[in-house]
Write a protein that holds these residues in place. Structure first.
Motif, mmCIF file in Angstrom:
data_model
loop_
_atom_site.group_PDB
_atom_site.id
_atom_site.type_symbol
_atom_site.label_atom_id
_atom_site.label_comp_id
_atom_site.label_asym_id
_atom_site.label_seq_id
_atom_site.Cartn_x
_atom_site.Cartn_y
_atom_site.Cartn_z
ATOM 1 N N ILE A 257 0.831 -1.202 0.000
ATOM 2 C CA ILE A 257 0.000 0.000 0.000
ATOM 3 C C ILE A 257 0.864 1.251 0.000
ATOM 4 O O ILE A 257 0.569 2.225 -0.689
ATOM 5 C CB ILE A 257 -0.945 0.005 1.226
ATOM 6 C CG1 ILE A 257 -1.984 -1.105 1.087
ATOM 7 C CG2 ILE A 257 -1.621 1.363 1.399
ATOM 8 C CD1 ILE A 257 -2.826 -1.298 2.334
ATOM 9 N N GLY A 258 1.945 1.242 0.752
ATOM 10 C CA GLY A 258 2.796 2.420 0.855
ATOM 11 C C GLY A 258 3.887 2.505 -0.185
ATOM 12 O O GLY A 258 4.618 3.499 -0.232
ATOM 13 N N ALA A 259 4.003 1.514 -1.038
ATOM 14 C CA ALA A 259 5.096 1.488 -2.018
ATOM 15 C C ALA A 259 5.045 2.673 -2.980
ATOM 16 O O ALA A 259 6.081 3.141 -3.438
ATOM 17 C CB ALA A 259 5.073 0.180 -2.798
ATOM 18 N N ASP A 260 3.839 3.155 -3.279
ATOM 19 C CA ASP A 260 3.697 4.252 -4.237
ATOM 20 C C ASP A 260 3.735 5.627 -3.588
ATOM 21 O O ASP A 260 3.621 6.636 -4.269
ATOM 22 C CB ASP A 260 2.382 4.105 -5.011
ATOM 23 C CG ASP A 260 2.372 2.847 -5.880
ATOM 24 O OD1 ASP A 260 3.459 2.414 -6.319
ATOM 25 O OD2 ASP A 260 1.275 2.307 -6.110
ATOM 26 N N VAL A 261 3.897 5.686 -2.276
ATOM 27 C CA VAL A 261 3.942 6.967 -1.582
ATOM 28 C C VAL A 261 5.377 7.485 -1.608
ATOM 29 O O VAL A 261 6.290 6.825 -1.113
ATOM 30 C CB VAL A 261 3.460 6.834 -0.116
ATOM 31 C CG1 VAL A 261 3.547 8.178 0.593
ATOM 32 C CG2 VAL A 261 2.049 6.272 -0.062
ATOM 33 N N GLN B 129 9.173 11.989 0.003
ATOM 34 C CA GLN B 129 8.951 13.407 0.289
ATOM 35 C C GLN B 129 7.614 13.614 0.987
ATOM 36 O O GLN B 129 7.511 14.405 1.925
ATOM 37 C CB GLN B 129 9.015 14.242 -1.005
ATOM 38 C CG GLN B 129 8.801 15.721 -0.784
ATOM 39 C CD GLN B 129 9.837 16.331 0.166
ATOM 40 O OE1 GLN B 129 10.985 15.919 0.216
ATOM 41 N NE2 GLN B 129 9.413 17.330 0.921
ATOM 42 N N ARG B 130 6.573 12.897 0.567
ATOM 43 C CA ARG B 130 5.253 13.022 1.197
ATOM 44 C C ARG B 130 5.298 12.539 2.644
ATOM 45 O O ARG B 130 4.715 13.162 3.537
ATOM 46 C CB ARG B 130 4.210 12.227 0.408
ATOM 47 C CG ARG B 130 2.831 12.251 1.010
ATOM 48 C CD ARG B 130 2.246 13.656 0.993
ATOM 49 N NE ARG B 130 0.932 13.638 1.615
ATOM 50 C CZ ARG B 130 0.453 14.589 2.383
ATOM 51 N NH1 ARG B 130 1.170 15.664 2.619
ATOM 52 N NH2 ARG B 130 -0.731 14.495 2.914
ATOM 53 N N ILE B 131 5.999 11.450 2.885
ATOM 54 C CA ILE B 131 6.137 10.923 4.245
ATOM 55 C C ILE B 131 6.866 11.938 5.116
ATOM 56 O O ILE B 131 6.460 12.212 6.249
ATOM 57 C CB ILE B 131 6.856 9.567 4.230
ATOM 58 C CG1 ILE B 131 5.979 8.543 3.522
ATOM 59 C CG2 ILE B 131 7.204 9.114 5.641
ATOM 60 C CD1 ILE B 131 6.655 7.240 3.225
ATOM 61 N N MET B 132 7.929 12.537 4.594
ATOM 62 C CA MET B 132 8.680 13.537 5.353
ATOM 63 C C MET B 132 7.815 14.765 5.661
ATOM 64 O O MET B 132 7.894 15.319 6.747
ATOM 65 C CB MET B 132 9.948 13.949 4.607
ATOM 66 C CG MET B 132 10.948 12.804 4.414
ATOM 67 S SD MET B 132 11.382 11.942 5.944
ATOM 68 C CE MET B 132 12.342 13.183 6.760
ATOM 69 N N GLU B 133 6.974 15.175 4.704
ATOM 70 C CA GLU B 133 6.068 16.307 4.939
ATOM 71 C C GLU B 133 5.120 16.000 6.095
ATOM 72 O O GLU B 133 4.886 16.842 6.962
ATOM 73 C CB GLU B 133 5.260 16.613 3.684
ATOM 74 C CG GLU B 133 6.058 17.235 2.564
ATOM 75 C CD GLU B 133 5.276 17.289 1.261
ATOM 76 O OE1 GLU B 133 4.068 16.941 1.245
ATOM 77 O OE2 GLU B 133 5.874 17.679 0.240
ATOM 78 N N LEU B 134 4.564 14.803 6.108
ATOM 79 C CA LEU B 134 3.649 14.419 7.184
ATOM 80 C C LEU B 134 4.367 14.328 8.521
ATOM 81 O O LEU B 134 3.833 14.747 9.553
ATOM 82 C CB LEU B 134 2.973 13.085 6.852
ATOM 83 C CG LEU B 134 2.002 13.117 5.675
ATOM 84 C CD1 LEU B 134 1.550 11.709 5.310
ATOM 85 C CD2 LEU B 134 0.812 14.007 5.981
ATOM 86 N N MET B 135 5.575 13.810 8.511
ATOM 87 C CA MET B 135 6.347 13.720 9.750
ATOM 88 C C MET B 135 6.674 15.107 10.290
ATOM 89 O O MET B 135 6.646 15.330 11.503
ATOM 90 C CB MET B 135 7.621 12.908 9.530
ATOM 91 C CG MET B 135 7.353 11.424 9.365
ATOM 92 S SD MET B 135 8.803 10.456 8.916
ATOM 93 C CE MET B 135 9.973 10.860 10.177
ATOM 94 N N ASP B 136 6.979 16.046 9.394
ATOM 95 C CA ASP B 136 7.314 17.408 9.822
ATOM 96 C C ASP B 136 6.124 18.110 10.475
ATOM 97 O O ASP B 136 6.304 19.023 11.276
ATOM 98 C CB ASP B 136 7.821 18.242 8.646
ATOM 99 C CG ASP B 136 9.222 17.847 8.214
ATOM 100 O OD1 ASP B 136 9.938 17.195 9.014
ATOM 101 O OD2 ASP B 136 9.598 18.177 7.079
#
Length: 87
Positions: free
Chosen positions: A3-7, A10-17
């Motif tokens: 499910i997360g392979a296509d994420v 950069q998007r993950i880092m934005e959410l973490m920030d």
């Protein structure tokens, strides 16, 4: 994992920030043994501290930044996800 392979990373880092100390990460519910069950908020920083402390002090599997710890230990929980120990 699929499910997360296509994420994009950069998007993950934005959410973490966007995560800040004290922000709600999850809700767990008390069992109600001493009264009515109630929802309890657990914050991101609370869960990160707990996980880091458990890995470093109790489980000795290395810091959380290691996706695959050097000693190859894994943890499997069979407790309900509504209980903090299972979560």
């Amino acid at each position: 994992m699929k499910i997360g392979a296509d994420v994009p990373d950069q998007r993950i880092m934005e959410l973490m920030d966007k995560q800040k100390p004290g922000m709600c990460c999850t809700l767990i519910y008390t069992s109600g043994t001493t009264g009515y069950p109630k929802g309890v908020m657990l914050s991101h920083d609370n869960l990160i501290w707990d996980a880091t402390a458990a890995m470093a002090d109790n489980l000795m599997i290395g810091p959380p930044e290691h996706i695959v710890p050097p000693n190859k230990h894994r943890i499997v929980s069979y407790l309900p996800l509504s209980h903090i120990a299972g979560l």
